[in-house]
Design a protein around this motif. Structure first.
Motif, PDB file in Angstrom:
ATOM      1  N   HIS A  86       0.807  -1.212   0.000  1.00 16.39           N
ATOM      2  CA  HIS A  86       0.000   0.000   0.000  1.00 16.39           C
ATOM      3  C   HIS A  86       0.845   1.268   0.000  1.00 16.39           C
ATOM      4  CE1 HIS A  86      -3.333  -2.715   0.570  1.00 16.39           C
ATOM      5  NE2 HIS A  86      -4.076  -1.728   0.122  1.00 16.39           N
ATOM      6  N   PHE A  87       2.064   1.199   0.528  1.00 17.95           N
ATOM      7  CA  PHE A  87       2.981   2.322   0.396  1.00 17.95           C
ATOM      8  C   PHE A  87       3.315   2.545  -1.078  1.00 17.95           C
ATOM      9  CE2 PHE A  87       7.382   3.737  -0.143  1.00 17.95           C
ATOM     10  CZ  PHE A  87       7.283   5.008   0.398  1.00 17.95           C
ATOM     11  N   VAL A  88       3.663   1.461  -1.769  1.00 18.00           N
ATOM     12  CA  VAL A  88       3.994   1.551  -3.191  1.00 18.00           C
ATOM     13  C   VAL A  88       2.774   2.003  -3.997  1.00 18.00           C
ATOM     14  CG1 VAL A  88       4.675   0.204  -5.230  1.00 18.00           C
ATOM     15  CG2 VAL A  88       5.873  -0.118  -3.063  1.00 18.00           C
ATOM     16  N   LEU A  89       1.620   1.451  -3.669  1.00 22.05           N
ATOM     17  CA  LEU A  89       0.390   1.821  -4.386  1.00 22.05           C
ATOM     18  C   LEU A  89       0.049   3.295  -4.175  1.00 22.05           C
ATOM     19  CD1 LEU A  89      -1.979   0.899  -6.099  1.00 22.05           C
ATOM     20  CD2 LEU A  89      -3.145   0.236  -3.998  1.00 22.05           C
ATOM     21  N   THR A  90       0.159   3.770  -2.944  1.00 23.48           N
ATOM     22  CA  THR A  90      -0.102   5.183  -2.675  1.00 23.48           C
ATOM     23  C   THR A  90       0.886   6.068  -3.418  1.00 23.48           C
ATOM     24  OG1 THR A  90      -0.971   4.606  -0.497  1.00 23.48           O
ATOM     25  CG2 THR A  90      -0.346   6.893  -0.836  1.00 23.48           C
ATOM     26  N   SER A  91       2.140   5.647  -3.448  1.00 18.77           N
ATOM     27  CA  SER A  91       3.153   6.410  -4.193  1.00 18.77           C
ATOM     28  C   SER A  91       2.803   6.466  -5.673  1.00 18.77           C
ATOM     29  CB  SER A  91       4.532   5.783  -4.006  1.00 18.77           C
ATOM     30  OG  SER A  91       4.894   5.768  -2.656  1.00 18.77           O
ATOM     31  N   LEU A  92       2.396   5.335  -6.234  1.00 13.38           N
ATOM     32  CA  LEU A  92       1.998   5.311  -7.647  1.00 13.38           C
ATOM     33  C   LEU A  92       0.816   6.236  -7.906  1.00 13.38           C
ATOM     34  CD1 LEU A  92       2.094   1.595  -8.864  1.00 13.38           C
ATOM     35  CD2 LEU A  92       3.347   3.521  -9.807  1.00 13.38           C
ATOM     36  N   LEU A  93      -0.182   6.174  -7.043  1.00 17.29           N
ATOM     37  CA  LEU A  93      -1.371   7.006  -7.233  1.00 17.29           C
ATOM     38  C   LEU A  93      -1.039   8.495  -7.121  1.00 17.29           C
ATOM     39  CD1 LEU A  93      -3.974   4.844  -5.302  1.00 17.29           C
ATOM     40  CD2 LEU A  93      -3.854   5.213  -7.770  1.00 17.29           C
ATOM     41  N   ILE A  94      -0.194   8.858  -6.167  1.00 13.15           N
ATOM     42  CA  ILE A  94       0.190  10.268  -6.023  1.00 13.15           C
ATOM     43  C   ILE A  94       1.012  10.723  -7.231  1.00 13.15           C
ATOM     44  CG2 ILE A  94       1.632  11.862  -4.684  1.00 13.15           C
ATOM     45  CD1 ILE A  94       0.671  10.337  -2.173  1.00 13.15           C
ATOM     46  N   TYR A  99       0.767  14.277  -9.688  1.00 14.18           N
ATOM     47  CA  TYR A  99       1.853  14.876 -10.459  1.00 14.18           C
ATOM     48  C   TYR A  99       1.752  14.580 -11.950  1.00 14.18           C
ATOM     49  CZ  TYR A  99       4.075  16.031  -6.067  1.00 14.18           C
ATOM     50  OH  TYR A  99       4.340  16.558  -4.825  1.00 14.18           O
ATOM     51  N   ALA A 100       0.727  13.861 -12.376  1.00 11.30           N
ATOM     52  CA  ALA A 100       0.424  13.593 -13.791  1.00 11.30           C
ATOM     53  C   ALA A 100       1.556  12.891 -14.530  1.00 11.30           C
ATOM     54  CB  ALA A 100       0.026  14.874 -14.509  1.00 11.30           C
ATOM     55  N   ILE A 101       2.186  11.906 -13.886  1.00  8.23           N
ATOM     56  CA  ILE A 101       3.203  11.100 -14.547  1.00  8.23           C
ATOM     57  C   ILE A 101       2.491   9.906 -15.185  1.00  8.23           C
ATOM     58  CG2 ILE A 101       5.267   9.687 -14.205  1.00  8.23           C
ATOM     59  CD1 ILE A 101       5.993  11.599 -11.906  1.00  8.23           C
ATOM     60  N   GLU A 102       2.527   9.863 -16.499  1.00 12.10           N
ATOM     61  CA  GLU A 102       1.735   8.885 -17.235  1.00 12.10           C
ATOM     62  C   GLU A 102       2.139   7.443 -16.941  1.00 12.10           C
ATOM     63  OE1 GLU A 102       0.908   7.752 -21.828  1.00 12.10           O
ATOM     64  OE2 GLU A 102       0.859   9.890 -21.326  1.00 12.10           O
ATOM     65  N   PHE A 103       3.425   7.190 -16.776  1.00 13.51           N
ATOM     66  CA  PHE A 103       3.886   5.833 -16.480  1.00 13.51           C
ATOM     67  C   PHE A 103       3.304   5.339 -15.152  1.00 13.51           C
ATOM     68  CE2 PHE A 103       7.069   2.826 -14.783  1.00 13.51           C
ATOM     69  CZ  PHE A 103       6.971   1.856 -15.767  1.00 13.51           C
ATOM     70  N   ALA A 104       3.265   6.197 -14.152  1.00 13.75           N
ATOM     71  CA  ALA A 104       2.682   5.825 -12.860  1.00 13.75           C
ATOM     72  C   ALA A 104       1.174   5.592 -12.988  1.00 13.75           C
ATOM     73  CB  ALA A 104       2.979   6.890 -11.816  1.00 13.75           C
ATOM     74  N   GLN A 105       0.509   6.384 -13.819  1.00 17.02           N
ATOM     75  CA  GLN A 105      -0.917   6.168 -14.070  1.00 17.02           C
ATOM     76  C   GLN A 105      -1.141   4.802 -14.693  1.00 17.02           C
ATOM     77  OE1 GLN A 105      -2.172   9.349 -16.626  1.00 17.02           O
ATOM     78  NE2 GLN A 105      -2.058  10.899 -15.013  1.00 17.02           N
ATOM     79  N   ALA A 106      -0.317   4.473 -15.671  1.00 19.43           N
ATOM     80  CA  ALA A 106      -0.455   3.202 -16.378  1.00 19.43           C
ATOM     81  C   ALA A 106      -0.245   2.028 -15.424  1.00 19.43           C
ATOM     82  CB  ALA A 106       0.532   3.138 -17.541  1.00 19.43           C
ATOM     83  N   LEU A 107       0.770   2.117 -14.585  1.00 19.44           N
ATOM     84  CA  LEU A 107       1.003   1.047 -13.614  1.00 19.44           C
ATOM     85  C   LEU A 107      -0.131   0.958 -12.595  1.00 19.44           C
ATOM     86  CD1 LEU A 107       4.824   1.252 -12.836  1.00 19.44           C
ATOM     87  CD2 LEU A 107       3.592  -0.510 -14.106  1.00 19.44           C
ATOM     88  N   ILE A 110      -3.139  -0.929 -13.616  1.00 19.13           N
ATOM     89  CA  ILE A 110      -2.982  -2.385 -13.597  1.00 19.13           C
ATOM     90  C   ILE A 110      -2.965  -2.889 -12.156  1.00 19.13           C
ATOM     91  CG2 ILE A 110      -1.421  -4.300 -14.112  1.00 19.13           C
ATOM     92  CD1 ILE A 110      -0.521  -2.787 -16.599  1.00 19.13           C
ATOM     93  N   VAL A 111      -2.236  -2.188 -11.296  1.00 21.42           N
ATOM     94  CA  VAL A 111      -2.002  -2.673  -9.932  1.00 21.42           C
ATOM     95  C   VAL A 111      -3.249  -2.586  -9.050  1.00 21.42           C
ATOM     96  CG1 VAL A 111      -0.652  -2.245  -7.837  1.00 21.42           C
ATOM     97  CG2 VAL A 111       0.466  -2.213 -10.052  1.00 21.42           C
ATOM     98  N   VAL A 112      -4.026  -1.525  -9.153  1.00 24.03           N
ATOM     99  CA  VAL A 112      -5.207  -1.373  -8.286  1.00 24.03           C
ATOM    100  C   VAL A 112      -6.207  -2.515  -8.485  1.00 24.03           C
ATOM    101  CG1 VAL A 112      -7.219   0.083  -7.804  1.00 24.03           C
ATOM    102  CG2 VAL A 112      -4.956   1.106  -7.942  1.00 24.03           C
TER     103      VAL A 112
END
Length: 172
Positions: A86-94, A99-107, A110-112
């Motif tokens: 959930h730390f990693v997931l929260t980091s990805l979501l933020i 911050y509108a980083i498309e790669f993090a959105q894409a991951l 998939i991850v959620v």
């Protein structure tokens, strides 16, 4: 020289939602998630239900092994896995949606949903262990159906979000 380099990068387009490899990866993830029910290939379930006998015994054995393994991991390291995940997931979501980083959105897209599948798998494993294998086929079939529904909704949302991102990028 610079013009050639920019044309090659324009042709390849390394952004996530316009990259063919992302969509192939998304399809593979959901294909595997719906084919392997609690780690058991679904063709084993249909063969065991159709043929019975040794195929049914093999299914019961592999389900028992996978359920026991999943619940052992969840019972011994579940809290740590939950916290780190959930730390990693929260980091990805933020990173993705603040911050509108498309790669993090894409991951994250998939991850959620795969996290929901993971939680559903633990719940189904506990139910199978409690009932001592009664109604095994029905539980595995229901689990697979729910995973497929999560996958369809996830792919729809991902495709919608990806098209929106591609349209917004094209407008810039």
């Amino acid at each position: 020289m610079l013009d050639w380099y920019s044309r090659v990068l324009e042709l390849i387009d390394l952004r996530s939602f316009s990259n063919l490899w992302y969509w192939i990866g998304l399809a593979v993830v959901w294909s595997q998630a719906s084919h392997r029910v609690l780690g058991v290939p679904y063709d084993m379930v249909t063969r065991a239900q159709r043929d019975g006998g040794q195929a049914e015994q093999d299914l019961n054995d592999i389900v028992r092994v996978n359920v026991t393994r999943l619940l052992y991991i969840q019972d011994t390291a579940g809290l740590w896995i939950f916290a780190i995940f959930h730390f990693v997931l929260t980091s990805l979501l933020i990173l993705g949606f603040w911050y509108a980083i498309e790669f993090a959105q894409a991951l994250a897209l998939i991850v959620v949903p795969m996290a929901m599948v993971g939680g559903l798998s633990v719940r189904t494993a506990r139910a199978i262990l409690r009932t001592d294998g009664a109604d095994l086929y029905q539980r595995l079939r229901r689990h697979r159906l729910i995973v497929q529904l999560i996958g369809m909704v996830s792919i729809f949302i991902t495709a919608f979000w990806g098209m929106l991102q591609n349209m917004n990028f094209g407008a810039i």
